[in-house]
Design a protein around this motif. Sequence first.
Motif, PDB file in Angstrom:
ATOM      1  N   UNK A 926     -17.214  67.584  89.277  1.00 59.79           N
ATOM      2  CA  UNK A 926     -18.465  68.080  89.865  1.00 59.79           C
ATOM      3  C   UNK A 926     -18.216  69.316  90.731  1.00 59.79           C
ATOM      4  N   UNK A 927     -17.096  69.310  91.467  1.00 56.22           N
ATOM      5  CA  UNK A 927     -16.834  70.389  92.436  1.00 56.22           C
ATOM      6  C   UNK A 927     -16.713  71.741  91.741  1.00 56.22           C
ATOM      7  N   UNK A 928     -15.937  71.789  90.671  1.00 58.63           N
ATOM      8  CA  UNK A 928     -15.684  73.086  90.019  1.00 58.63           C
ATOM      9  C   UNK A 928     -16.765  73.480  89.001  1.00 58.63           C
ATOM     10  N   UNK A 929     -17.726  72.587  88.746  1.00 57.68           N
ATOM     11  CA  UNK A 929     -18.724  72.841  87.682  1.00 57.68           C
ATOM     12  C   UNK A 929     -19.489  74.128  87.993  1.00 57.68           C
ATOM     13  N   UNK A 930     -19.510  75.135  87.071  1.00 55.07           N
ATOM     14  CA  UNK A 930     -20.067  76.453  87.423  1.00 55.07           C
ATOM     15  C   UNK A 930     -21.583  76.577  87.267  1.00 55.07           C
ATOM     16  N   UNK A 931     -22.230  75.547  86.688  1.00 53.21           N
ATOM     17  CA  UNK A 931     -23.653  75.740  86.362  1.00 53.21           C
ATOM     18  C   UNK A 931     -24.571  74.834  87.191  1.00 53.21           C
ATOM     19  N   UNK A 932     -24.130  74.448  88.394  1.00 63.95           N
ATOM     20  CA  UNK A 932     -24.953  73.541  89.225  1.00 63.95           C
ATOM     21  C   UNK A 932     -26.346  74.102  89.469  1.00 63.95           C
ATOM     22  N   UNK A 933     -26.378  75.396  89.800  1.00 62.44           N
ATOM     23  CA  UNK A 933     -27.677  75.986  90.158  1.00 62.44           C
ATOM     24  C   UNK A 933     -28.620  76.017  88.957  1.00 62.44           C
ATOM     25  N   UNK A 934     -28.060  76.306  87.773  1.00 60.55           N
ATOM     26  CA  UNK A 934     -28.906  76.377  86.566  1.00 60.55           C
ATOM     27  C   UNK A 934     -29.526  75.012  86.264  1.00 60.55           C
ATOM     28  N   UNK A 935     -28.732  73.933  86.441  1.00 60.09           N
ATOM     29  CA  UNK A 935     -29.239  72.582  86.118  1.00 60.09           C
ATOM     30  C   UNK A 935     -29.915  71.908  87.305  1.00 60.09           C
ATOM     31  N   UNK A 936     -30.305  72.705  88.312  1.00 64.59           N
ATOM     32  CA  UNK A 936     -30.936  72.109  89.501  1.00 64.59           C
ATOM     33  C   UNK A 936     -32.266  71.439  89.141  1.00 64.59           C
ATOM     34  N   UNK A 937     -32.907  71.874  88.012  1.00 64.20           N
ATOM     35  CA  UNK A 937     -34.204  71.281  87.655  1.00 64.20           C
ATOM     36  C   UNK A 937     -34.065  70.050  86.759  1.00 64.20           C
ATOM     37  N   UNK A 938     -32.811  69.606  86.518  1.00 68.82           N
ATOM     38  CA  UNK A 938     -32.597  68.379  85.720  1.00 68.82           C
ATOM     39  C   UNK A 938     -32.598  67.180  86.668  1.00 68.82           C
ATOM     40  N   UNK A 939     -32.803  65.943  86.129  1.00 69.83           N
ATOM     41  CA  UNK A 939     -32.752  64.750  87.002  1.00 69.83           C
ATOM     42  C   UNK A 939     -31.410  64.694  87.754  1.00 69.83           C
ATOM     43  N   UNK A 940     -31.485  64.513  89.070  1.00 75.09           N
ATOM     44  CA  UNK A 940     -30.262  64.509  89.911  1.00 75.09           C
ATOM     45  C   UNK A 940     -29.865  63.083  90.274  1.00 75.09           C
ATOM     46  N   UNK A 941     -28.618  62.763  90.650  1.00 78.92           N
ATOM     47  CA  UNK A 941     -27.480  63.679  90.494  1.00 78.92           C
ATOM     48  C   UNK A 941     -27.079  63.753  89.017  1.00 78.92           C
ATOM     49  N   UNK A 942     -26.548  64.937  88.646  1.00 77.74           N
ATOM     50  CA  UNK A 942     -26.109  65.104  87.247  1.00 77.74           C
ATOM     51  C   UNK A 942     -24.852  64.277  87.014  1.00 77.74           C
ATOM     52  N   UNK A 943     -23.926  64.358  87.963  1.00 76.34           N
ATOM     53  CA  UNK A 943     -22.651  63.628  87.794  1.00 76.34           C
ATOM     54  C   UNK A 943     -22.719  62.313  88.548  1.00 76.34           C
ATOM     55  N   UNK A 944     -22.337  61.221  87.864  1.00 73.71           N
ATOM     56  CA  UNK A 944     -22.461  59.878  88.455  1.00 73.71           C
ATOM     57  C   UNK A 944     -21.264  59.558  89.370  1.00 73.71           C
ATOM     58  N   UNK A 945     -20.106  60.181  89.096  1.00 72.14           N
ATOM     59  CA  UNK A 945     -18.911  59.940  89.924  1.00 72.14           C
ATOM     60  C   UNK A 945     -18.267  58.589  89.692  1.00 72.14           C
ATOM     61  N   UNK A 946     -18.621  57.900  88.580  1.00 74.32           N
ATOM     62  CA  UNK A 946     -18.043  56.573  88.337  1.00 74.32           C
ATOM     63  C   UNK A 946     -16.669  56.674  87.681  1.00 74.32           C
ATOM     64  N   UNK A 947     -16.575  57.550  86.676  1.00 77.92           N
ATOM     65  CA  UNK A 947     -15.260  57.698  86.035  1.00 77.92           C
ATOM     66  C   UNK A 947     -15.106  59.134  85.545  1.00 77.92           C
ATOM     67  N   UNK A 948     -13.873  59.531  85.409  1.00 80.01           N
ATOM     68  CA  UNK A 948     -13.572  60.904  84.976  1.00 80.01           C
ATOM     69  C   UNK A 948     -14.135  61.153  83.566  1.00 80.01           C
ATOM     70  N   UNK A 949     -13.937  60.178  82.659  1.00 80.50           N
ATOM     71  CA  UNK A 949     -14.369  60.365  81.265  1.00 80.50           C
ATOM     72  C   UNK A 949     -15.886  60.564  81.183  1.00 80.50           C
ATOM     73  N   UNK A 950     -16.626  59.707  81.934  1.00 79.98           N
ATOM     74  CA  UNK A 950     -18.088  59.786  81.896  1.00 79.98           C
ATOM     75  C   UNK A 950     -18.562  61.149  82.408  1.00 79.98           C
ATOM     76  N   UNK A 951     -18.028  61.559  83.529  1.00 76.99           N
ATOM     77  CA  UNK A 951     -18.471  62.836  84.111  1.00 76.99           C
ATOM     78  C   UNK A 951     -18.074  64.016  83.233  1.00 76.99           C
TER      79      UNK A 951
END
Length: 1444
Positions: A926-951
């Motif tokens: 999530x930290x290095x993801x470069x398109x956070x601002x572009x996907x700001x209008x998608x349902x949040x949070x985008x990343x669940x933080x449960x597992x590396x594979x899922x995210x």
Amino acid sequence: NLRGRVIEDIYEKEIVKSRFAIRKIMLLEFSQYLENYLWMNYSPEVSSKAYLMSICCMVNEKFRENVPAWEIFKKKPDHFPFFFKHILKAALAETDGEFSLHEQTVLLLFLDHCFNSLEVDLIRSQVQQLISLPMWMGLQLARLELELKKTPKLRKFWNLIKKNDEKMDPEAREQAYQERRFLSQLIQKFISVLKSVPLSEPVTMDKVHYCERFIELMIDLEALLPTRRWFNTILDDSHLLVHCYLSNLVRREEDGHLFSQLLDMLKFYTGFEINDQTGNALTENEMTTIHYDRITSLQRAAFAHFPELYDFALSNVAEVDTRESLVKFFGPLSSNTLHQVASYLCLLPTLPKNEDTTFDKEFLLELLVSRHERRISQIQQLNQMPLYPTEKIIWDENIVPTEYYSGEGCLALPKLNLQFLTLHDYLLRNFNLFRLESTYEIRQDIEDSVSRMKPWQSEYGGVVFGGWARMAQPIVAFTVVEVAKPNIGENWPTRVRADVTINLNVRDHIKDEWEGLRKHDVCFLITVRPTKPYGTKFDRRRPFIEQVGLVYVRGCEIQGMLDDKGRVIEDGPEPRPNLRGESRTFRVFLDPNQYQQDMTNTIQNGAEDVYETFNIIMRRKPKENNFKAVLETIRNLMNTDCVVPDWLHDIILGYGDPSSAHYSKMPNQIATLDFNDTFLSIEHLKASFPGHNVKVTVEDPALQIPPFRITFPVRSGKGKKRKDADVEDEDTEEAKTLIVEPHVIPNRGPYPYNQPKRNTIQFTHTQIEAIRAGMQPGLTMVVGPPGTGKTDVAVQIISNIYHNFPEQRTLIVTHSNQALNQLFEKIMALDIDERHLLRLGHGEEELETEKDFSRYGRVNYVLARRIELLEEVKRLQKSLGVPGDASYTCETAGYFFLYQVMSRWEEYISKVKNKGSTLPDVTEVSTFFPFHEYFANAPQPIFKGRSYEEDMEIAEGCFRHIKKIFTQLEEFRASELLRSGLDRSKYLLVKEAKHVIAMTCTHAALKRHDLVKLGFKYDNILMEEAAQILEIETFIPLLLQNPQDGFSRLKRWIMIGDHHQLPPVIKNMAFQKYSNMEQSLFTRFVRVGVPTVDLDAQGRARASLCNLYNWRYKNLGNLPHVQLLPEFSTANAGLLYDFQLINVEDFQGVGESEPNPYFYQNLGEAEYVVALFMYMCLLGYPADKISILTTYNGQKHLIRDIINRRCGNNPLIGRPNKVTTVDRFQGQQNDYILLSLVRTRAVGHLRDVRRLVVAMSRARLGLYIFARVSLFQNCFELTPAFSQLTARPLHLHIIPTEPFPTTRKNGERPSHEVQIIKNMPQMANFVYNMYMHLIQTTHHYHQTLLQLPPAMVEEGEEVQNQETELETEEEAMTVQVDIIPSPTDTSCSQETPAFQTDTTPRASSNPEAIPALSETTTTVAGAVSAPAEAYTPQDATSAPEGTK
């Protein structure tokens, strides 16, 4: 003996005495004389002439009626061989002996039916002995030697036959010899009959009919490869054609007209371009070589043995191979010399020395000339043929019979049976039939329009028009303006154009129709020279031509209307110029071939110039006027090397192994297929493959979720047989194992609309088999009985092909726009990107969706979508803080993606991907993801933080979403470069990959030329309603693309249809029955034995209703919901039964009536049906859930009239959803169907079981049939349905106090009282009284509910008193005649005031729902006409003219 005498009596008194009258034979056949009496009791001991002839008459009648003929023989086949041998013997008997010529004509017809039924094993086993190689015993010895010399392989077979013959005992050998020589002897017998026809003295028609039927038999033998293979040589050796062409019958103009036409057909087939032994089509070069060989062998013979022919022998071939030059060389020779030449060529037996020939000179000369003259090739003949019919063809009854063709005589028409000689033959027969069927419709239009114009002779001998016609106008001026030079090698002009001027002094809307004539519309130019004086009445029953004085008819094609300056106004988006005045000139294209023929006739024979005589121009309805385009398409196909895929070629012609194109036998079978969303769960998958062992690649049940990939055991069709039993067991075990691999669809992005749409239908195992077959290469045929989910299967196949083979394109073809729209609406509900859907043709307007899938609709979609996506690029650019204008065009967006987006993504991946041994951190994703601002209008949070594979999967999904934007923009780049809508739409059609392209079969036939020219490509075809499409219209869609390197790209052909329902509509009975033009390609494939997948579970109708037609299908059952859902388990309110057959007796002494020919009506049934409809509406049934069907057009019009009079404008009742014919309602359904069968004298066309199946299968919940029970229950073909219908009471059982909807279960005894209705008058009265009662109760209710002021109450009472008086008056009248008056009886037609509002509900069980308008009641009361005075049956509505 007694039985024999009965048969003798019936035959002599009923059949022979009436001269084989159809009426008598029809009655015998209908009473199952063949099934229950003749064949049941047949044995060699009782066989007699009357017995044989009776059986033949019955079989012939079955063929004429188009009902199955051989079923009874299959059930009891023992005596058939004996019976057949007797027929052969009788056919050869002397005509003045035991069998008359008329009887032998009946036998010829029977034999013809046998030869055309080779798919029936019983028939084939008998017929085969007559047409196999041993029949060459009938050849003269020299000819036999010549033939065996040509093909050395045949000599081996011939020697083998001789050896086998020697082993037979003498009696069997004699019998075999007789059978082998049968056809040779039959030909000789025919020639003797033909020679007995005098030139000018009277001739019995029996002789003429015998000769016609014989030639028909010869044509049918020549037109089928299995019969033609050895027979063609026998026919050639008998010189039958020469005998016929020189006969007196050909010279008798009237009697011999049909005979001559049949003879031309026979000549065509004897010289057909095919190798008889191999069955391969011969090219033009091969045909030329054969011709040259014949001429040179004649020249060699002449050189060696006949010095008087030296000049002939030394000339070049082109100089001597015309008829004129051959006659010049051979004409002077003596009869004996001609005989010697012929015998040298093995055409005649050798002439003994010092003996004169027995043949006359004319015969010998014709024999040599006709054999060696140069023939024009078939394709040349076709190219020189005019496409428009002329007056000579239009009114020739032998080629275009009237619609009332009884099926008795034979016609000069090609037949469509199971097999064809070559693709050229296949196309040619269809071409001729399609042309003639169109001609028949053109004839009807010309007769209608010209007779409406009333052409009369004026005082000065000219033409004066006393009437007018919407579709025709008098011509003011006609001039030919251009005759272009011919192409090299052709003798007809490339183009002929003319100007036609007319005066449009007509109503505006008709003027608009004439001015709206578009390019390529076909019109007809007509010349009339009436001889009848002004004011003569036209009589439709008398011949049309002599009444109007019609002389010429020529076709033309509109190029366009001319403007003031004489230029053609082009079709286009610009508005048309407004022209002054009423004179309009059209530029038209004439048929160059026809023009050349007419001009040649004018110059050579001094005939008048046709093109200076036209005085009427006629147009036709655009929908019915596409015949020329279809004919041109077929002709173009015949001129190109039309490449049908190798795996289909033999099946289309009807030869070889019919299952060879099934996926299990295809060499390119696919092992692993992704079934995407077909299965709802792993249990559904296991249930879909009964008898298979399913192995899932993952053990964890939580992961065993769809979508699934399945690997099937692929076995090549040509495996070697193994001896070892153990290996075989292993093999079958392996063949039953399916390997199932669940897989996860990659994440498509964070937005809800990124989620794929899913199928929700739980397919049955047969539906899954159909889907599996459709995904595999090859030919898939799915038989879908009513309500079995044909469309759902079709849509799933399309979706699965789309996902499995993204690079392939699929073409969808249906019969009607309605079916195409249903398909499209379901496709849109599945996971198919809408930019890959395209709909061609005119039906897209009817799609029930805001989206436009037509060509221009898709272009607009692309342009709009491009703007949306560039906006997204702008937003992305802004979110990344990149300066500049990346979203200017698709091209700049592409560079932006490459340099800005990809670089950031690659940098991100390098940061978060596994780095050797260290485990990556979840938060880094999530930290290095470069398109956070572009996907700001998608349902949040985008990343669940449960597992590396899922995210990580979510991050890749987000990138896929971004990448798709740029992929689409890259696809849309072309639309920036192509400026016009036309260019963009062509690009879309040809280039945009992964298309699902849909069109009707008619559109495919019309536009083939344009599509091929554009380079249109596709890999798969899916056809819906395939059993309703004409054979040729099914075939053309296979060839809408050019072959690649001489091979067709086509990989799959999926046909879905039901041959047990009605076939394609053919208006002319002769083409439908005699030529079998109604047989669809689907039906023919089923008859040939192509494997089908039969869907076997219906979900449309109650199980009890399904039983009325499921006997026609292989084990058709019900889906579970048919038993479980409340709508299927609840009874029909107010009616005791869910289906009932109601007997309707004559009303006032009349049953069926026929105001116009074949326009059947039955007033009693019509009134009864409408009364039941009104009763149901009064109980509360919604009117749109009821449809009224009937089997005849006349009855449809009568019922519509009655509804208009009785209840059409009454808001308490309304109109049914549809009043139409069974044929028109095919493919549709409704909850309740009321069906009128009309006929009371003869069963009529309901004998066609396919019509019965359609009629019985339209209703979901209730079916009520009105008919004359005694007539229909005796009909053999209808027994399975009518035995169930007659098991219930034949009087209508109603429960008037049970409102709709009811809680009573279907089959339960009702708690309310049941009333039995005995006849129609009783029902009509009952409904009337029920209606009046309802009006009064409603009226009282209004008063009490609203507590109106006293003045209004008094007014209301007054109204009520009037109504009560009205009712008692009516009841008094009812005592006299208890029947509702005729729809046309003026004494009771009341003008019904129109309603102010349409919100009044139908009689509801909730009184509060009724609006408070006391005035309403009076209006409604007037809307149901009361029972009134008697009237005569003649009042029954007769047809408006021309509504057949």
